[in-house]
Design a protein around this motif. Structure first.
Motif, PDB file in Angstrom:
ATOM      1  N   GLU A   4      28.294   1.760   6.364  1.00  0.00           N
ATOM      2  CA  GLU A   4      27.325   0.746   5.962  1.00  0.00           C
ATOM      3  C   GLU A   4      27.819   0.164   4.647  1.00  0.00           C
ATOM      4  N   TYR A   5      27.806  -1.152   4.539  1.00  0.00           N
ATOM      5  CA  TYR A   5      28.281  -1.798   3.317  1.00  0.00           C
ATOM      6  C   TYR A   5      27.506  -3.082   3.094  1.00  0.00           C
ATOM      7  N   LYS A   6      26.694  -3.101   2.055  1.00  0.00           N
ATOM      8  CA  LYS A   6      25.915  -4.278   1.662  1.00  0.00           C
ATOM      9  C   LYS A   6      25.110  -4.877   2.820  1.00  0.00           C
ATOM     10  N   GLY A   7      24.492  -4.017   3.603  1.00  0.00           N
ATOM     11  CA  GLY A   7      23.652  -4.475   4.701  1.00  0.00           C
ATOM     12  C   GLY A   7      24.386  -4.727   6.005  1.00  0.00           C
ATOM     13  N   TYR A   8      25.685  -4.560   6.029  1.00  0.00           N
ATOM     14  CA  TYR A   8      26.489  -4.723   7.234  1.00  0.00           C
ATOM     15  C   TYR A   8      27.004  -3.361   7.688  1.00  0.00           C
ATOM     16  N   ASP A  31      25.970  -7.416  11.756  1.00  0.00           N
ATOM     17  CA  ASP A  31      24.886  -7.734  10.820  1.00  0.00           C
ATOM     18  C   ASP A  31      23.750  -6.724  10.984  1.00  0.00           C
ATOM     19  N   GLU A  32      22.667  -6.953  10.278  1.00  0.00           N
ATOM     20  CA  GLU A  32      21.552  -6.003  10.292  1.00  0.00           C
ATOM     21  C   GLU A  32      20.873  -5.887  11.652  1.00  0.00           C
ATOM     22  N   LYS A  33      21.085  -6.862  12.532  1.00  0.00           N
ATOM     23  CA  LYS A  33      20.516  -6.823  13.877  1.00  0.00           C
ATOM     24  C   LYS A  33      21.474  -6.220  14.898  1.00  0.00           C
ATOM     25  N   GLY A  34      22.677  -5.847  14.444  1.00  0.00           N
ATOM     26  CA  GLY A  34      23.668  -5.269  15.346  1.00  0.00           C
ATOM     27  C   GLY A  34      24.515  -6.306  16.061  1.00  0.00           C
ATOM     28  N   VAL A  35      24.430  -7.557  15.618  1.00  0.00           N
ATOM     29  CA  VAL A  35      25.207  -8.641  16.208  1.00  0.00           C
ATOM     30  C   VAL A  35      26.550  -8.741  15.475  1.00  0.00           C
TER      31      VAL A  35
END
Length: 66
Positions: A4-8, A31-35
């Motif tokens: 995990e790095y800065k929300g990614y 991204d935070e949604k897994g996209v």
């Protein structure tokens, strides 16, 4: 590597090219949604560990630029 790095979420790995014998460092950033936000690779090297480290560094650099 999964980190995990800065929300990614960053996934990085090395894979060997059978044709050249070199190691390619590849990475995927979610991204935070897994996209998938971005996916690419680092320059090939002759060492698996170096390729993996290069891919991890390039992934973090991409996130830092966002």
């Amino acid at each position: 590597m999964n980190a995990e790095y800065k929300g990614y979420k960053i996934t990085a790995w090395a894979e060997r090219d059978d044709t050249t014998g070199l190691w390619n460092g590849r990475y995927r950033i979610l991204d935070e949604k897994g996209v998938v936000a971005y996916e690419s690779f680092a320059e090939p090297t002759d060492d698996e560990s170096t390729a993996h480290e290069a891919a991890s560094a390039k992934a973090r650099a991409w996130v830092d630029e966002q």
